[in-house]
Write an enzyme that holds these catalytic residues in place. Structure first.
Site, short mmCIF file in Angstrom:
data_model
loop_
_atom_site.label_atom_id
_atom_site.label_comp_id
_atom_site.label_asym_id
_atom_site.label_seq_id
_atom_site.Cartn_x
_atom_site.Cartn_y
_atom_site.Cartn_z
N TYR A 151 -12.90 42.37 9.11
CA TYR A 151 -11.63 42.87 8.57
C TYR A 151 -11.17 44.10 9.34
O TYR A 151 -10.00 44.19 9.76
CB TYR A 151 -11.80 43.19 7.09
CG TYR A 151 -10.54 43.68 6.41
CD1 TYR A 151 -9.55 42.79 6.03
CD2 TYR A 151 -10.37 45.04 6.15
CE1 TYR A 151 -8.39 43.24 5.40
CE2 TYR A 151 -9.21 45.50 5.53
CZ TYR A 151 -8.23 44.59 5.15
OH TYR A 151 -7.08 45.04 4.55
N SER A 189 -4.09 48.21 7.92
CA SER A 189 -4.95 48.86 6.93
C SER A 189 -5.53 50.11 7.57
O SER A 189 -5.71 50.17 8.79
CB SER A 189 -6.09 47.93 6.50
OG SER A 189 -7.06 48.62 5.73
#
Length: 263
Positions: free
Chosen positions: A166, A150
């Site tokens: 995350y 990501s």
């Protein structure tokens, strides 16, 4: 004889295992690889979602099957690899996509939530890559591993995002990709990562509601969020012979967000 572009992107005869494949980015990637000719094994935790997703793939003429597994659990990971090879033969392409997120300020972030994110987002990637490589790719001296990271792994987020676990896990995925590519290149295994920007999904619904689609889109030079097609080309490049001389790389698919944020 030099192959054509169409031949380089052709995945006929290949088997691809896609985790987190019942919806969202995983299902989009499964369609891309299946449309290029690959046989698809989908995995996620919920059998009902997998059955529906496999039916959608099959309706598009794709050979698709599924195995329910929790990629945060080592026993499920081993079962997933074994059942895939029993039912579909050797695994040519592994897409590590299963993931979790947790929103909380760093000072109050629950440790058990941190562990949950890390166990699925990076430990699971390592364990599944290890078992697939040892059982299928290394003996045949070849394979493709595509890790879904990501742009969150490239640095911090706006303060309102509060996704430190995350971000940290996705930064680890990028480094994991580079280290694994360096080690496994001698076996003919290519390892690369895709770093998506913001794509609407169940996982991101809370952020969309809190920040707003228009504000998130305004952060991208292309002035939009990712859609149901935007990962297909990159995934196919990394999974096919068109990308056979690419390894250890990450590519942001984010509408240009990482350009303006310095990621």
């Amino acid at each position: 004889m030099t192959r054509t572009v169409q031949q380089l992107f052709d995945l006929q005869g290949k088997t691809a295992l896609v985790t987190g494949g019942s919806r969202g980015l995983g299902l989009q990637i499964a369609f891309a690889l299946g449309e290029a000719g690959a046989r698809i094994m989908l995995s996620s935790r919920k059998a009902g979602d997998l059955e529906e997703a496999a039916a959608d793939l099959q309706a598009a003429g794709i050979d698709a099957r599924w195995v329910a597994a929790d990629c945060a659990r080592e026993e499920d990971i081993r079962k997933l690899a074994e059942q895939t090879m029993e039912r579909m033969g050797d695994i040519d392409i592994l897409v590590n996509n299963a993931g979790a997120a947790w929103g909380a300020p760093a000072e109050d972030h629950p440790v058990d939530a941190w562990d949950k994110v890390m166990n699925l987002n990076i430990r699971g990637y390592f364990l599944l890559s290890q078992v697939v490589a040892k059982r299928s790719m290394i003996p045949r001296q070849g394979g493709r591993i595509v890790n879904i990271a990501s742009i969150a792994g490239l640095g911090g987020n706006p303060p309102e995002m509060n996704t430190i676990a995350y971000n940290t896990s996705k930064g680890a995925v990028i480094t994991f990709t580079q280290a694994l590519a360096a080690e496994w290149g001698k076996y003919g295994i290519n390892v690369n990562a895709i770093c998506p920007g913001f794509f609407p999904s169940r996982m991101t619904r809370g952020t969309l509601d809190r920040i707003g689609v228009d504000k998130l889109a305004a952060n991208a030079p292309l002035r939009r969020l990712g859609d149901d097609e935007d990962l297909k080309g990159t995934a196919l490049l990394f999974a096919s012979d068109a990308g056979k001389h690419i390894t250890g790389q990450w590519l942001a698919v984010d509408g240009g967000v990482s350009v303006v944020t310095g990621g």
